[in-house]
Scaffold this active site. Structure first.
Site, PDB file in Angstrom:
ATOM      1  N   SER A 176       0.766  -1.236  -0.095  1.00 57.70           N
ATOM      2  CA  SER A 176      -0.052  -0.015   0.063  1.00 57.70           C
ATOM      3  C   SER A 176       0.843   1.271   0.031  1.00 57.70           C
ATOM      4  O   SER A 176       2.111   1.071   0.243  1.00 57.70           O
ATOM      5  CB  SER A 176      -0.956   0.018   1.173  1.00 57.70           C
ATOM      6  OG  SER A 176      -1.277   1.414   1.627  1.00 57.70           O
ATOM      7  N   TYR A 205      -3.122  -1.043  10.015  1.00 57.43           N
ATOM      8  CA  TYR A 205      -3.311  -1.074   8.619  1.00 57.43           C
ATOM      9  C   TYR A 205      -1.789  -0.766   8.132  1.00 57.43           C
ATOM     10  O   TYR A 205      -0.865  -1.492   7.431  1.00 57.43           O
ATOM     11  CB  TYR A 205      -4.177  -0.522   7.853  1.00 57.43           C
ATOM     12  CG  TYR A 205      -4.285  -0.634   6.206  1.00 57.43           C
ATOM     13  CD1 TYR A 205      -4.924  -1.672   6.036  1.00 57.43           C
ATOM     14  CD2 TYR A 205      -3.823   0.213   5.383  1.00 57.43           C
ATOM     15  CE1 TYR A 205      -5.345  -1.939   4.595  1.00 57.43           C
ATOM     16  CE2 TYR A 205      -3.775  -0.002   4.066  1.00 57.43           C
ATOM     17  CZ  TYR A 205      -4.539  -1.202   3.484  1.00 57.43           C
ATOM     18  OH  TYR A 205      -4.922  -1.081   2.333  1.00 57.43           O
TER      19      TYR A 205
END
Ligand code: GCO
Length: 255
Positions: free
Chosen positions: A146, A159
């Site tokens: 990400s 995350y």
């Protein structure tokens, strides 16, 4: 005509979390490049629906319903692949969840669940796949990172930590499994149009922030990641390992 370096005919690819979202787009891309794909998800009904749709498009599709946070279930799935003679040549560690909450309000159990699904699962599924790839002397692992593999965003700490870990897990896999003929790389998607991001897309301030911050001035579409995945899953990337490629409309390159 497809360039032979990108041809995945004869290969089998397991994509975790592939009933929908980015995983589904990776599965379709790999299938279009000639691979047989094994779809995975926790919801058997949704998984079968996705498989039927893809089979209807003419692709060779198997399913394996298991929870990537359940080590016993992962081991059982790989034992079943062995029993069925299904060799996983390509693994895409895609399954992921998001949980947005400021750290001061975040429960440890919620932190742990995000780490388990977004990071630990990639190690456990990766280990089971790599054991078998090593016996055959070749294999491709594509981990999904990400922009938060590099940069933090308030409210998504676990995350961010998991995706930062994915970048380094990819390097660890490259370090340990390279001599076995395995290449491990990662894709770092930018802001993509998926169900997971629905709340962000529907928030006008966030939408404006993404478009203002991204040189291409728009969100990405899941299918726009497929080419990078095919490249990293194919012979075109045979001397590439330990890398993370950002497919983000240029976002991570600018202030
Ligand atoms: C968020 C999103 C993330 C991003 C993505 C950016 O809350 O920031 O859910 O998942 O979309 O990871 O690279």
């Amino acid at each position: 005509m497809t360039h032979p370096l990108f041809d995945l005919s004869g290969k089998t690819a397991l994509i975790t979390g592939s009933s929908r979202g980015l995983g589904r787009a990776f599965a379709e891309g790999l299938a279009q490049a000639g691979a047989r794909v094994v779809l995975n998800g926790v919801n058997p009904q949704r998984l079968e629906e996705a498989a039927k749709e893809m089979q209807g498009q003419g692709y060779d599709v198997l399913t394996a319903a298991f929870d990537v946070a359940d080590e016993m279930a992962i081991k059982a799935a790989f034992d079943q692949f062995d029993a069925d003679g299904v060799a996983i040549d390509i693994l895409v560690n895609n399954a992921g969840i998001q949980f947005r909450k400021p750290m001061l309000e975040l429960e440890t159990a919620d932190w742990q669940r995000v780490i388990d699904i977004n990071l630990t699962a990639a190690f456990v599924v990766g280990r089971e796949a790599a054991k078998r790839m090593a016996e055959r002397g070749q294999g491709k692992i594509v981990n999904i990172g990400s922009l938060t593999s590099e940069l933090a965003r308030a409210t998504v700490a676990p995350y961010t930590v998991a995706k930062g870990g994915i970048k380094m897990l990819t390097k660890a896999m490259a370090a340990e499994w390279g001599e076995a003929g395995i290449q491990a790389n990662a894709i770092g998607p930018g802001y993509m149009v998926t169900d997971m991001n629905e709340a962000l897309i529907n928030n006008p301030d966030f939408d404006a922030w993404v478009k203002g911050r991204t040189p291409m001035r728009r969100w990405g579409l899941p299918e726009e990641l497929a080419g990078t995945c095919i490249y990293l899953a194919s012979n075109a990337s045979n001397y590439v390992s330990g890398q993370i490629i950002y497919a983000d409309g240029g976002m991570i390159s600018v202030l």
